[in-house]
Design a protein around this motif. Sequence first.
Motif, PDB file in Angstrom:
ATOM      1  N   GLN A  20      15.340 -15.062  -5.614  1.00  0.00           N
ATOM      2  CA  GLN A  20      15.127 -13.645  -5.321  1.00  0.00           C
ATOM      3  C   GLN A  20      14.174 -13.475  -4.145  1.00  0.00           C
ATOM      4  N   TYR A  21      13.144 -14.282  -4.106  1.00  0.00           N
ATOM      5  CA  TYR A  21      12.174 -14.235  -3.011  1.00  0.00           C
ATOM      6  C   TYR A  21      12.869 -14.523  -1.679  1.00  0.00           C
ATOM      7  N   ALA A  44       5.988 -22.677  -6.599  1.00  0.00           N
ATOM      8  CA  ALA A  44       7.145 -22.923  -7.457  1.00  0.00           C
ATOM      9  C   ALA A  44       7.418 -24.414  -7.588  1.00  0.00           C
ATOM     10  N   ASP A  45       7.304 -25.163  -6.494  1.00  0.00           N
ATOM     11  CA  ASP A  45       7.527 -26.606  -6.553  1.00  0.00           C
ATOM     12  C   ASP A  45       6.521 -27.288  -7.468  1.00  0.00           C
ATOM     13  N   LYS A  46       5.261 -26.923  -7.341  1.00  0.00           N
ATOM     14  CA  LYS A  46       4.220 -27.509  -8.191  1.00  0.00           C
ATOM     15  C   LYS A  46       4.443 -27.110  -9.644  1.00  0.00           C
ATOM     16  N   LEU A  47       4.818 -25.855  -9.866  1.00  0.00           N
ATOM     17  CA  LEU A  47       5.075 -25.366 -11.218  1.00  0.00           C
ATOM     18  C   LEU A  47       6.247 -26.119 -11.849  1.00  0.00           C
ATOM     19  N   GLN A  48       7.301 -26.344 -11.085  1.00  0.00           N
ATOM     20  CA  GLN A  48       8.443 -27.099 -11.598  1.00  0.00           C
ATOM     21  C   GLN A  48       8.049 -28.532 -11.943  1.00  0.00           C
ATOM     22  N   ASP A  49       7.206 -29.136 -11.121  1.00  0.00           N
ATOM     23  CA  ASP A  49       6.732 -30.493 -11.415  1.00  0.00           C
ATOM     24  C   ASP A  49       5.959 -30.533 -12.735  1.00  0.00           C
ATOM     25  N   ILE A 103      11.873 -20.017 -12.844  1.00  0.00           N
ATOM     26  CA  ILE A 103      11.273 -20.411 -11.564  1.00  0.00           C
ATOM     27  C   ILE A 103      12.331 -20.384 -10.479  1.00  0.00           C
ATOM     28  N   ASP A 104      13.490 -20.958 -10.761  1.00  0.00           N
ATOM     29  CA  ASP A 104      14.584 -20.984  -9.781  1.00  0.00           C
ATOM     30  C   ASP A 104      15.017 -19.574  -9.392  1.00  0.00           C
ATOM     31  N   ILE A 105      15.148 -18.702 -10.376  1.00  0.00           N
ATOM     32  CA  ILE A 105      15.578 -17.328 -10.112  1.00  0.00           C
ATOM     33  C   ILE A 105      14.535 -16.597  -9.275  1.00  0.00           C
ATOM     34  N   ASN A 119      14.191 -11.884   2.079  1.00  0.00           N
ATOM     35  CA  ASN A 119      13.824 -12.274   3.448  1.00  0.00           C
ATOM     36  C   ASN A 119      12.339 -12.579   3.620  1.00  0.00           C
ATOM     37  N   HIS A 120      11.798 -13.332   2.693  1.00  0.00           N
ATOM     38  CA  HIS A 120      10.427 -13.809   2.818  1.00  0.00           C
ATOM     39  C   HIS A 120      10.417 -15.294   3.182  1.00  0.00           C
TER      40      HIS A 120
END
Length: 91
Positions: free
Chosen positions: A46-47, A62-67, A40-42, A51-52
């Motif tokens: 990369q995102y 990603a934040d919700k997924l990490q939670d 998730i961090d990678i 430049n997004h």
Amino acid sequence: MKQNILKIEQLAALLFADLQYNKFINYIETNQINAARLMIDIEIEQYDLDNHSDSYFEHSIADKLQDLVMDLVINEIDGERESKQIKSNTQ
């Protein structure tokens, strides 16, 4: 727990491409939680490098997924504690 896994699969499908998704789900299924968190961090790093940074959609996913992944870790730790008998140091 199954509800948590289902949410993880749904969010991961939004965040990762096919091959990365399969790899991530394999990590979850084989209880390699730290490897899944690193993916998730990678992905977010990369995102950001591409430049997004003007879109917060991937970051919120990603934040919700990490939670949710951390919830798996916490549930696993709590389950291990429940299965162990507490030993007393008194004699």
